[in-house]
Write an enzyme that holds these catalytic residues in place. Structure first.
Site, mmCIF file in Angstrom:
data_model
loop_
_atom_site.group_PDB
_atom_site.id
_atom_site.type_symbol
_atom_site.label_atom_id
_atom_site.label_comp_id
_atom_site.label_asym_id
_atom_site.label_seq_id
_atom_site.Cartn_x
_atom_site.Cartn_y
_atom_site.Cartn_z
ATOM 1 N N ALA A 1 0.827 -1.207 0.000
ATOM 2 C CA ALA A 1 0.000 0.000 0.000
ATOM 3 C C ALA A 1 0.858 1.252 0.000
ATOM 4 C CB ALA A 1 -0.945 -0.004 1.202
ATOM 5 N N ASP A 2 1.963 1.238 0.732
ATOM 6 C CA ASP A 2 2.842 2.398 0.789
ATOM 7 C C ASP A 2 3.379 2.752 -0.595
ATOM 8 O OD1 ASP A 2 2.592 2.796 3.514
ATOM 9 O OD2 ASP A 2 4.401 1.687 4.022
ATOM 10 N N VAL A 3 3.908 1.754 -1.299
ATOM 11 C CA VAL A 3 4.507 2.009 -2.603
ATOM 12 C C VAL A 3 3.431 2.393 -3.626
ATOM 13 C CG1 VAL A 3 5.771 0.952 -4.516
ATOM 14 C CG2 VAL A 3 6.526 0.584 -2.155
#
Length: 397
Positions: A172-174
Site C-alpha cells: 500500500a505504501d509504494v
C-alpha cells in the site's frame, strides 16, 4: 535536460508513501527540498542507535536512505513560529508541497493549503494519509497493513484458505507513493494551464483498493470470488531438490501444453481448467520438481520456452543481469564506498545517477537564503535545530 527540471517541491513527508512520491520526482530532475524535524530526527536516531555513530557512520547511514537521494535537506522545527514563517516564505517559491501528517496538523501550524496557497495560487499541495481528508475514517491512525485490510487486499493474500497472510512488503505504501506522484504531476499540468493549484487528497486505502482492480472488473458479485488459495493448477511455487524455489504463472494454453510436455506429463494439458484435477496436478509437479536442483529446471524450462522464473532473494534480484542491463540497479558514489541501490522504475531518456542522501540540514542555509532570509535569521534557526538534534546535525552556516 531532465524531464522535471525546473519543478520545485517542498517535501514535509516522513513515512514511506510520501518519500517514495518525491523520490520518483527527484529522480526525474525535480528539485526536492526535504523539511526534516529535529526532534523527530533525534527520536529516530535514538531508537535505531544512530546517535552512537560517529560523523562518518552517520553520513554512511544517511547515504543508504535510497528514498532521500537527490534531495536537499532543510532542518527546521516546524513547531517554532519563526520556522513556520520561514517555511511560508519558502512555500511561496515552489510548485508543489507534499506532506503526510494527520489531517489538519499542518493547518494548525499555519502550513496548510489554505494559508500557503494565499501567497502562491498555483500551488499544488499533495496530502498523503491513511484514509484521506474526508470520510468517517478521516482521523484513523495506521500504516500499510491497516490500509490493505480495509481495502480487502489482506483477504486475498497468502495460500492458506483458513487465514490471510501479510505480504511481507509495503504494497500500500509504494502504490500510494506512485499514485501520489501521478496525481501531483496531473495537478501541476492543470495549474500551469489555469494558474490555479489545488489540494490533492491521496489516501492509502483508496490506492490499496485498486490493487484488486482485476477482481473488481472480473466479478460483478464479489461473493463469486474464488476462495483464497484456490489458484489454477498452472500457477504455482515449486520447491526443487536443492531447496530453492521457482514459480510458474497462469499460462495461455500453448505455453501450458509445452510446459506439460517438458515436465513429462503431457496428459496434464487437457486438465488445465478442471478444478477436480488440481490436487493431482500439483502433487505430480511438485514431485517432479523435487527430483532435480533449480538450475536444472531453469535451463530445462528455458529451452522449452515456457513461463517461469526463479524466486530470487533480494540479493539475487540486485545481481540479476537483466535489471543491471536496464539500469534498475545503480551504484552511488557515497561516503565510505559505493552503494548499490534501485534505479528509477521509469526512465525518460538517460538517467544521471544522483548524489546520495545527505545529512539533515545540509542545505538549510542555501535554501533559506534563496528564499530571502538573512544570515542572522538563518543562523538562529540552524542553532535551534542543532540544539534539538544533537551532534548529528551538520553545520549549516
Amino acid at each position: 535536460m531532465s524531464a522535471l527540471a525546473g519543478l520545485r517541491v517542498l517535501d514535509f513527508s516522513r513515512l514511506l508513501p510520501g518519500p517514495y512520491c518525491t523520490w520518483l520526482l527527484a529522480d526525474q530532475g525535480a528539485e526536492v527540498i526535504r523539511v526534516e524535524h529535529p526532534r523527530e530526527l533525534a527520536k529516530q536516531a535514538k531508537v535505531f542507535g544512530w546517535d552512537r555513530l560517529n560523523q562518518a557512520g552517520r553520513a554512511r547511514q544517511r547515504a543508504r536512505d535510497m528514498l532521500a537521494r537527490g534531495k536537499k535537506s532543510v532542518c527546521l522545527d516546524i513547531g517554532d513560529p519563526d520556522a513556520q514563517a520561514a517555511l511560508r516564505r519558502l512555500a511561496a517559491t515552489v510548485d508543489v508541497v507534499v506532506e503526510d501528517y494527520r489531517p489538519g496538523v499542518l493547518s494548525s501550524l499555519g502550513l496548510g493549503y489554505d494559508v500557503l496557497s494565499e501567497g502562491n495560487p498555483a500551488l499544488v499541495y499533495t496530502s498523503l494519509t491513511l484514509c484521506g481528508q474526508t470520510g468517517p475514517l478521516r482521523d484513523k491512525p495506521g500504516h500499510d497493513p491497516v490500509a490493505l485490510a480495509l481495502a480487502g487486499v489482506l483477504s486475498r493474500t497468502g495460500e492458506d484458505p483458513d487465514a490471510p497472510g501479510l505480504p511481507g512488503f509495503a504494497a500500500a505504501d509504494v502504490a500510494t507513493g506512485a499514485h501520489a506522484a501521478f496525481a501531483t504531476l496531473a495537478a501541476v499540468m492543470q495549474a500551469r494551464a489555469t494558474g490555479q493549484g489545488q489540494h490533492v487528497d491521496v489516501a492509502m486505502t483508496d490506492c490499496a483498493l485498486v490493487l484488486l482492480a482485476n477482481l473488481i472488473a472480473r466479478y460483478e458479485d464479489p461473493a463469486d470470488l474464488p476462495a483464497r488459495g484456490a489458484r489454477r493448477a498452472d500457477l504455482g511455487l515449486w520447491r526443487c531438490a536443492d531447496g530453492a524455489w521457482l514459480v510458474t504463472t497462469d499460462m495461455e494454453p500453448r505455453y501450458w501444453q509445452a510446459f506439460c510436455t517438458a515436465m513429462g506429463r503431457p496428459e496434464f494439458a487437457a486438465w488445465q481448467m478442471d478444478p477436480s484435477r488440481r490436487a493431482e496436478i500439483r502433487e505430480g509437479l511438485q514431485a517432479i520438481f523435487a527430483s532435480r536442483p533449480r538450475a536444472h529446471w531453469l535451463d530445462h524450462l528455458e529451452k522449452a520456452g515456457t513461463q517461469f522464473a526463479p524466486v530470487n532473494s533480494l540479493a539475487e534480484a540486485l545481481n540479476e543481469p537483466h535489471f543491471r542491463a536496464r539500469g534498475m540497479v545503480v551504484a552511488l558514489d557515497a561516503p565510505g564506498g559505493a552503494l548499490t541501490q534501485a534505479g528509477p522504475p521509469v526512465r525518460l531518456g538517460p538517467f544521471e545517477t544522483p548524489h546520495p542522501a545527505v545529512l539533515p540540514g545540509t542545505h538549510t542555509a542555501e535554501v533559506l537564503r534563496a528564499a530571502g532570509l538573512s544570515d542572522t535569521q538563518i543562523n538562529a534557526l540552524a542553532a535551534s535545530s542543532a540544539h534539538q538534534t544533537g551532534p548529528s546535525t551538520p553545520a549549516t552556516h
